[in-house]
Design a protein around this motif. Structure first.
Motif, mmCIF file in Angstrom:
data_model
loop_
_atom_site.group_PDB
_atom_site.id
_atom_site.type_symbol
_atom_site.label_atom_id
_atom_site.label_comp_id
_atom_site.label_asym_id
_atom_site.label_seq_id
_atom_site.Cartn_x
_atom_site.Cartn_y
_atom_site.Cartn_z
ATOM 1 N N LEU A 155 0.844 -1.017 0.305
ATOM 2 C CA LEU A 155 -0.233 0.205 -0.158
ATOM 3 C C LEU A 155 0.780 1.363 0.128
ATOM 4 O O LEU A 155 0.713 2.153 -0.064
ATOM 5 C CB LEU A 155 -0.551 -0.007 1.226
ATOM 6 N N GLY A 156 1.862 0.779 0.102
ATOM 7 C CA GLY A 156 3.065 2.174 -0.012
ATOM 8 C C GLY A 156 3.546 2.481 -0.641
ATOM 9 O O GLY A 156 3.616 3.877 -1.275
ATOM 10 N N ILE A 157 3.051 1.525 -2.445
ATOM 11 C CA ILE A 157 4.099 2.155 -3.650
ATOM 12 C C ILE A 157 3.403 3.332 -3.828
ATOM 13 O O ILE A 157 3.433 4.489 -4.381
ATOM 14 C CB ILE A 157 3.885 0.648 -3.957
ATOM 15 N N PRO A 158 1.918 2.843 -3.774
ATOM 16 C CA PRO A 158 0.976 3.990 -4.707
ATOM 17 C C PRO A 158 0.942 5.445 -3.672
ATOM 18 O O PRO A 158 1.395 6.642 -4.665
ATOM 19 C CB PRO A 158 -0.126 4.106 -4.114
ATOM 20 N N LYS A 159 1.550 4.837 -3.306
ATOM 21 C CA LYS A 159 1.488 6.867 -2.393
ATOM 22 C C LYS A 159 3.283 7.494 -2.431
ATOM 23 O O LYS A 159 2.826 8.767 -2.224
ATOM 24 C CB LYS A 159 1.935 6.304 -0.296
ATOM 25 N N ILE A 160 3.597 6.985 -2.850
ATOM 26 C CA ILE A 160 5.191 7.097 -3.092
ATOM 27 C C ILE A 160 4.963 7.590 -4.440
ATOM 28 O O ILE A 160 5.704 8.450 -4.810
ATOM 29 C CB ILE A 160 6.589 6.356 -3.177
#
Length: 746
Positions: free
Chosen positions: A470-475
């Motif tokens: 879930l952190g990937i799209p935020k980055i």
């Protein structure tokens, strides 16, 4: 304890960014009261206020130094010691002078000496007659802030040595600076020219000898930190020292003390810069906590280190390095604590890879915020380069220099070996730089950076708590370009390039550049330091048109650098500048105004029409060129660039009376030697109620033009702070059309 430490550091950060100061007496009265309050239930608030009071004291001292230097007038006789490593060029030398006599004692002045009879060296005491000015510089949107950098470096004035005056050296101080100078001379005597920049950088922290091409390689591969002595080098030296001490049987306490001595000695030799101070402070706190109480957590040690750094100097939070260093260490603690079961076999290789992966992920939001770029190739490059530089090259550099003093032949052989390793490292970096792994992004909004940081935390959490993907799209939000401008909307930015001109014109689907600003081989390039960062921070990777009004350096100095760095659709230049085109409902036309034989009067002029509003960029035309322009175009305009930077030979009454501009913009340097804009020209505009703006006061000036009006935004007012010495009296966002605010949401 962690909460109190963070509150104290946060308090210093708040004050460092305020444009106001409190009297130092009030702060000193508050300190004991707040110290007592740390034992109450209001301890976090007291810690916050204590940090603010501490920072106010430091800022007040800095402000007094600047005010005293400002009171000296343009000329002053200064006696002081040369500190740091002077930077020598073919015709000048730049150095930092710490004043040691009189009421200015303790002030620091950055001086240039052009064509010096004798070049000053570190540790020497001199008496100079100098010409001073305030520590100011170009201010642009989403760009490096030179004035803030000067403030964090505690440079209180800029200036140059007056030529022809009687200057004399009055002595030599046996200080660390003098030791560094002598070591530098020894290095120059024994090290080959091709390896000299690397030796000076790693041994003394002197990067002035690195060539522009080498800086480009380091930037493209994300390895700038390898050649700038920083926390990485101090930490690696401390690690090597501690491990060696333990291997030879020295006890833990003695090894810790020896490590602090070695790291401190290296820090002093490397110049005692802010990154080095931070790293040494963190090393000392970490080892001291290990000696006093083994159960202090790593996060608590990091928080204590932040407090000590803020106490030693509360200003570094203004620099990107503060956030990068503490951010990486915090990420390493979060990402690696209690996850390495042992250090045998493949686990060591895995630990190095994991550390680089954690640092790479953690730095993405900060690099996007500060540099507007992602060096994607940096992950594999640093996995190889950091161990080689830290554990091989730096020890070899220092050991070879010591051996040259003790055992000459052995030292010479070690220098040859170091030269081979240095060449290998540069070949690796050069090969990696050719991979085009550097991705430029638009300047991200604050909320995008915060979301990306949340994404980093998610990726670094242990398995099983939350889905880490879930952190990937935020980055990836950081790579999103800003929404394009609507049709028939024009954004005009008069970039702050000092004494020169460069104007960026943007519409929804393309961009045009009018002039590139100046370029000086040994100090400043507007193209590389202002224009290209401005384009990339707006998300532009292609420049549709580049217009060069004429060939003077202050207008065309960066022409070739821009062509080499970015794709340019076409170049329109003086002598062949008749062209017109339309884009997004906006009409552009370039033309020359005559064949007067004067390069200034033959400047290529740009006329832009959007929704019946007109913008006219005039280059350096003077009276004759203005008359020729009126013969071809004599309609009122809304915005005009003041001809020839406001020289006395331009802006004739007939020219202003016919064009009747609503806004006139002067692009000039602070206290430039030409006196632009001339006082009589300023009065001429004011007498006609023409709003006159200067990049000296506003920094970069942005004007939005559409069907409903125009709106200005000034870079100096967008990023105000205590370091900002002067600025426009006009409020950022001030309306030009009274009905505009009701329809336009900034």
């Amino acid at each position: 304890m962690n909460i109190l430490a963070l509150a104290f550091v946060f308090g210093t950060m708040l004050v460092a960014r305020t444009p106001l100061l409190l009297p130092i007496e009030a702060c000193l009265i508050l300190v004991p009261l707040l110290g007592f309050g740390l034992r109450t239930c209001l301890s976090p608030l007291c810690a916050l206020l204590l940090g603010m009071a501490w920072c106010y004291c430091a800022l007040e001292i800095e402000s007094r130094h600047r005010q005293m230097l400002a009171g000296q007038g343009e000329r002053a006789l200064l006696t002081g010691r040369v500190i740091g490593m002077p930077v020598e060029n073919e015709h000048s030398v730049r150095f930092l002078l710490r004043v040691t006599e009189g009421e200015l004692n303790g002030s620091q002045v950055r001086l240039y000496w052009y064509n010096p009879e004798v070049k000053p060296a570190s540790g020497e005491r001199w008496r100079f007659l100098v010409r001073l000015r305030a520590p100011t510089g170009a201010v642009n949107f989403d760009a490096f802030d030179y004035e803030r950098w000067l403030f964090t470096k505690r440079i209180h004035a800029l200036g140059y040595v007056v030529p022809g005056a009687q200057h004399r050296m009055i002595g030599v101080d046996h200080s660390v600076d003098r030791l560094r100078h002598e070591v530098a001379q020894s290095i120059r005597a024994v090290v080959p020219d091709e390896a000299l920049p690397t030796f000076l950088a790693l041994a003394l922290g002197d990067t002035s000898q690195l060539r522009p091409g080498e800086w480009s390689i380091l930037n493209a591969t994300g390895t700038t930190h390898l050649l700038i002595v920083s926390g990485l080098h101090v930490g690696l030296m401390a690690t090597v020292s501690f491990v060696v001490c333990r291997l030879v049987g020295i006890g833990h306490a003695a090894a810790s003390v020896m490590t602090i001595v070695v790291a401190g000695g290296y820090a002093m030799l490397a110049g005692w810069g802010l990154p080095v101070q931070r790293a040494l402070t963190m090393t000392v706190v970490y080892l001291a906590c290990g000696l006093l109480a083994r159960n202090i957590s790593l996060l608590s040690r990091l928080a204590l280190a932040a407090v000590f750094v803020a106490m030693l100097d509360p200003l570094p939070s203004l620099s990107a390095g503060f956030w990068l260093s503490f951010g990486v260490v915090a990420a390493l603690i979060l990402g690696l604590s209690n996850r390495l079961s042992n250090w045998k076999g493949n686990e060591r290789v895995s630990a190095v890879w994991k550390a680089q992966w954690v640092a790479f992920i953690a730095l993405l939001p900060l690099l996007g915020l500060f540099n507007h770029q992602f060096p994607l190739i940096s992950l594999p490059v640093n996995v190889v380069a950091i161990p080689v530089v830290g554990f091989v090259l730096v020890p070899l550099v220092l050991l070879s220099l010591v051996m040259c003093l003790l055992i000459g032949p052995l030292g010479g052989w070690l220098i040859e070996l170091t030269n081979v390793v240095t060449a290998g490292v540069w070949h690796l970096l050069e090969f990696a730089a050719r991979s085009d792994g550097l991705v430029y992004i638009a300047a991200p909004d604050g909320w995008r950076v915060l979301v990306a940081m949340v994404g980093v935390v998610l990726l670094l959490l242990p398995k099983g708590l939350v889905p880490r993907w879930l952190g990937i799209p935020k980055i990836l939000l950081l790579m999103e370009n800003p929404a394009p401008l609507k049709p028939e909307v024009l954004r005009v930015t008069f970039l702050d390039v000092g004494q020169g001109l460069s104007v960026l014109l943007e519409s929804g689907s393309g961009t045009t550049l009018y002039d590139t600003g100046p370029s000086f081989e040994d100090s400043f390039s507007a193209a590389g330091q202002v224009v290209l960062p401005a384009l990339r921070s707006r998300g532009w990777q292609v420049l549709d048109e580049m217009i060069i009004s004429h060939g003077d350096n202050d207008h065309a100095g960066g022409r070739q650098e821009i062509i080499d760095a970015i794709q340019v659709g076409r170049v329109i230049e003086q002598g062949a500048c008749e062209a017109s085109w339309e884009r997004d409902g906006i009409w552009f036309a370039t033309f020359g105004v005559g064949e007067s034989g004067s390069r200034n009067d033959d400047s290529c002029v740009l006329l832009v029409v959007v929704n019946g509003r007109r913008l006219l960029l005039t280059g350096d035309i003077e009276a004759r060129g203005e008359a020729a322009l009126l013969a071809r175009f004599a309609m009122p305009v809304d915005v005009i660039s003041v001809p020839h930077h406001g020289s006395e030979s331009s802006s004739t009454p007939a020219f202003l009376n016919r064009l009747l501009p609503g806004v006139a913009v002067v692009s000039a340097g602070y206290r430039n030697r030409f006196g632009h804009p001339h006082a009589s020209i300023v009065r001429r505009y004011e007498n006609r109620s023409i709003r006159l703006l200067s990049t000296v006061d506003t920094g970069a000036l942005e004007i939005i033009m559409d069907a409903r009006g125009m709106m200005t935004r000034e870079a100096r007012n967008q990023a105000s702070g205590i370091w900002r010495l002067h600025g426009s009296h006009h409020q950022a966002g001030r309306l030009i059309r009274p009905d505009f605010y009701r329809h336009f949401l900034w």
